[in-house]
Write a protein that holds these residues in place. Structure first.
Motif, short mmCIF file in Angstrom:
data_model
loop_
_atom_site.label_atom_id
_atom_site.label_comp_id
_atom_site.label_asym_id
_atom_site.label_seq_id
_atom_site.Cartn_x
_atom_site.Cartn_y
_atom_site.Cartn_z
N THR A 7 29.63 85.00 20.06
CA THR A 7 28.53 85.94 20.25
C THR A 7 28.41 86.87 19.05
N ARG A 12 28.65 90.32 24.58
CA ARG A 12 29.76 89.50 25.03
C ARG A 12 29.38 88.68 26.25
N ASP A 13 30.17 87.64 26.49
CA ASP A 13 30.01 86.84 27.70
C ASP A 13 30.78 87.50 28.84
N ILE A 14 30.19 87.50 30.02
CA ILE A 14 30.86 88.00 31.22
C ILE A 14 30.89 86.86 32.21
N TYR A 15 32.07 86.50 32.69
CA TYR A 15 32.17 85.27 33.50
C TYR A 15 33.30 85.38 34.52
N ASN A 16 33.37 84.37 35.36
CA ASN A 16 34.41 84.26 36.38
C ASN A 16 34.52 85.52 37.25
N GLU A 18 35.33 88.65 36.57
CA GLU A 18 34.68 89.87 36.06
C GLU A 18 33.20 89.86 36.39
N CYS A 19 32.55 88.72 36.20
CA CYS A 19 31.13 88.62 36.51
C CYS A 19 30.89 88.82 38.00
N LYS A 22 31.21 92.46 38.81
CA LYS A 22 30.07 93.21 38.31
C LYS A 22 28.87 93.06 39.25
N TYR A 384 39.99 81.47 40.67
CA TYR A 384 38.55 81.62 40.83
C TYR A 384 38.16 82.23 42.18
#
Length: 417
Positions: A7, A12-16, A18-19, A22, A384
């Motif tokens: 990026t 930034r990428d937000i995933y798994n 954390e996403c 959020k 996950y």
């Protein structure tokens, strides 16, 4: 050598997990906004440059992400929601005479000229109360911010409230020109009161004005500082600004949230469109305010409608950082069920998954690799945030594993019949 894609700086990428956390945080905050009667609105990610021009009083032009459409019009990525909401409200609610309550969630984009670890894309969630110039409206917005923070488990925070009219009364009394105003604003925003005194000396400002600016450093604290502020106010504008804060505080007592409020008469506001009270919410674990807001009684009229208004934005990225560092749990429900099956048991796995999905249960179907042990899939499920794993063996035996407690139960064909 293969080129790695990453990026740009500041995003930034937000995933798994954390996403998920959020989105869960957004959902809980939105419920509070809805409970106060606010209605969702979505405005475009990019707008004409005119919506954020200098006269509007938002982000400086040099910090905007600008580009052109096919007709050559200058467009910008939204740096701030409030002008977009004001533009939309002036059009969509042109004939509305009663207050309009709007709330939103989305990204803002600021091209910080000196990048110092700050995100250039941030997610904001906020509320705008348009068409109401009352003390009650001011108090409602402050109470809404406080209740939002309490709802997500944040208890150690403070809402710092000021009034730009008070500060403006000092500016007017000192008869500072535009250049002098900008210099004084810069020094005060940096809490450099010695620099303010030195600068005012250099331009020969009268003694009473210098003393008033010097006193700003002491006008930070509880309700008692408002009495001191009234004594320092150089004119009726300053006195009325302080009295409004007193009335707001009295109304906040009715909400039972006054203990979270402090006053700061040196606050000048991040944006030039602020006209009355301004506020910022602070907590531990972050270097910047997690909430920013204020009154903007003349912004909507720049788009064609007279409408005194007030609003705030919660900076979700800062808030998440604070919650994490304070070890406050962001509720993120374990939702997925994993249906794991051996070769030859696809039919049963898909049937089971369909049954679970009909019951509104999120279900992930995975064919087990012969090279991987069951433990690998258990760890995958935990990573996950799955809640359960159901393993259909080649023999037809089913193992059910609760991924939260570790409890296991085995069912054979007799048990299922």
């Amino acid at each position: 050598m293969k080129k790695l894609l990453h990026t740009p700086e500041g995003v930034r990428d937000i995933y798994n997990v954390e996403c998920g956390k959020k989105l869960s945080l957004e959902s809980r905050l939105k419920k509070v906004l809805h409970m106060y009667g606010y209605h969702d609105i979505q405005t475009p990610t990019f707008e004409y440059f005119d919506v954020f021009r200098k006269e509007i009083g938002t982000i400086p032009s040099k910090d905007l992400y600008k580009f052109f459409d096919k007709e050559g019009n200058t467009l910008v990525l939204r740096p701030d929601f409030t002008p977009s909401i004001a533009r939309a409200a002036a059009t969509l609610f042109q004939e509305e005479e009663l207050p309009v309550r709007l709330c939103y969630t989305g990204s803002t984009f600021i091209n910080h000229s000196s990048y110092q670890g700050r995100l250039r894309e941030t997610t904001q969630m906020g509320a705008e109360l348009l068409g109401d110039d009352s003390v009650e409206a001011d108090a409602e917005m402050l109470a809404l911010v406080i209740e939002s923070m309490l709802t997500i488990g944040l208890k150690e925070f403070q809402l710092s409230v000021g009034n730009v009219d008070f500060f403006q009364s000092l500016i007017e009394d000192a008869t500072l020109d535009e250049e002098a105003q900008e210099r004084v604003l810069e020094l005060i925003n940096n809490r450099n009161y010695y620099g303010v005194e030195e600068y005012l000396d250099s331009i020969q400002v009268k003694r009473s004005s210098k003393e008033a600016f010097a006193a700003l450093n002491e006008l930070v604290g509880g309700i008692d500082i408002l009495g001191k502020a009234k004594n320092i106010a150089p004119n009726s504008k300053g006195v009325m600004a302080v009295r409004r804060l007193e009335k707001i505080y009295d109304t906040l007592k009715l909400y039972g949230v006054e203990k979270f409020v402090t006053f700061d008469l040196s606050m000048t506001g991040t944006y030039g469109y602020y006209t009355g009270i301004i506020f910022r919410g602070y907590t531990f674990g972050t270097g910047d305010a997690v909430v920013k807001g204020g009154r903007y009684d003349h912004l909507v009229e720049k788009f064609g409608k007279q409408s005194a208004s007030i609003g705030f934005a919660i900076v979700l990225d800062e808030l998440m950082s604070a919650l994490t560092r304070q070890k406050i749990r962001i509720v993120y429900t374990r939702k997925n069920t994993i249906v794991l099956y051996d070769d030859g048991r696809q039919k049963e796995a898909i049937k089971l998954a369909r049954d679970l999905r009909r019951k509104a249960k999120n279900t992930e179907v995975i064919k087990k690799s012969k090279e991987k042990l069951l433990e690998a899939y258990v760890e995958y499920g935990k990573e996950y945030y799955a809640g359960n794993l159901i393993y259909i063996k080649k023999s037809g035996e089913i193992t059910m594993i609760n991924l939260v407690t570790g409890e296991q139960k085995v069912l054979n064909s007799t048990d299922r019949s």
